[in-house]
Motif scaffolding. Structure first.
Motif, PDB file in Angstrom:
ATOM      1  N   GLN A   1      -9.625   2.890  -0.864  1.00 37.03           N
ATOM      2  CA  GLN A   1      -8.197   3.228  -0.871  1.00 37.03           C
ATOM      3  C   GLN A   1      -7.721   3.494  -2.293  1.00 37.03           C
ATOM      4  O   GLN A   1      -7.014   4.463  -2.550  1.00 37.03           O
TER       5      GLN A   1
ATOM      6  N   VAL B   1      -6.270  -4.285  -0.743  1.00 40.92           N
ATOM      7  CA  VAL B   1      -6.661  -2.913  -0.428  1.00 40.92           C
ATOM      8  C   VAL B   1      -8.139  -2.760  -0.769  1.00 40.92           C
ATOM      9  O   VAL B   1      -8.700  -3.552  -1.518  1.00 40.92           O
TER      10      VAL B   1
ATOM     11  N   PRO C   1       0.801  -1.226   0.000  1.00 39.83           N
ATOM     12  CA  PRO C   1       0.000   0.000   0.000  1.00 39.83           C
ATOM     13  C   PRO C   1       0.839   1.284   0.000  1.00 39.83           C
ATOM     14  O   PRO C   1       0.477   2.247  -0.674  1.00 39.83           O
TER      15      PRO C   1
END
Length: 164
Positions: free
Chosen positions: A128, A124, A73
């Motif tokens: 996001q 994710v 991420p």
């Protein structure tokens, strides 16, 4: 059209068969070798999603089809910034990924065949991804979330965005 994270070129071939002029790029020289072997008429290059080897505003479309899943991420904002950089104004970004939270070790499948590798998939959420898309200067147009089916463990998500 840029197939970013093209692997062995399966989606590049799919796009080319639908009259798209496509270029594939992948970090793995081995995958690019397979793509070149199996799809000789298509151009492929070795390169990172976080540092694409193309000039600004070259492509009318960028496909990130399950190619962001191996980027943690913390690095995804850079991937989407690069996709936005190579998109022409009005160009389209399509990203597909397994949705959720956390990290999965997916190397076990390959270890059964004698490959000693480390391979993680980072999950994710669509929110996001939408935030990274927006931060890159793109505008989300639509999204699709499909719940896991059959033996799947994770939901599947697709987001479409446009360059401003």
């Amino acid at each position: 059209m840029l197939d970013a994270g093209c692997g062995a070129g399966r989606m590049s071939r799919y796009l080319a068969d639908r009259d798209c002029r496509v270029v594939g790029v992948d970090l793995s020289p081995g995958m690019i070798a397979m793509a070149r072997r199996d799809h000789r008429a298509l151009p492929f290059a070795v390169g990172s999603l976080a540092d694409l080897p193309f000039p600004d505003e070259l492509f009318g479309g960028v496909l990130l089809w399950y190619s962001t899943i191996h980027t943690p991420p913390a690095g995804q904002g850079r991937v989407f910034a690069e996709a936005a950089r190579v998109l022409r104004p009005g160009g389209q970004l399509l990203v597909g990924f397994q949705a959720g939270d956390g990290t999965r070790d997916v190397a076990a499948t390959y270890r059964r065949f004698g490959h000693d590798i480390v391979l993680e998939r980072h999950l994710v959420t669509p929110d996001q991804v939408a935030a990274w898309i927006e931060a890159a200067g793109l505008r989300e147009v639509c999204r699709l979330l499909r719940r896991a089916q059959g033996a799947e463990r994770d939901d599947q998500a697709v987001l479409l965005a446009t360059a401003r």
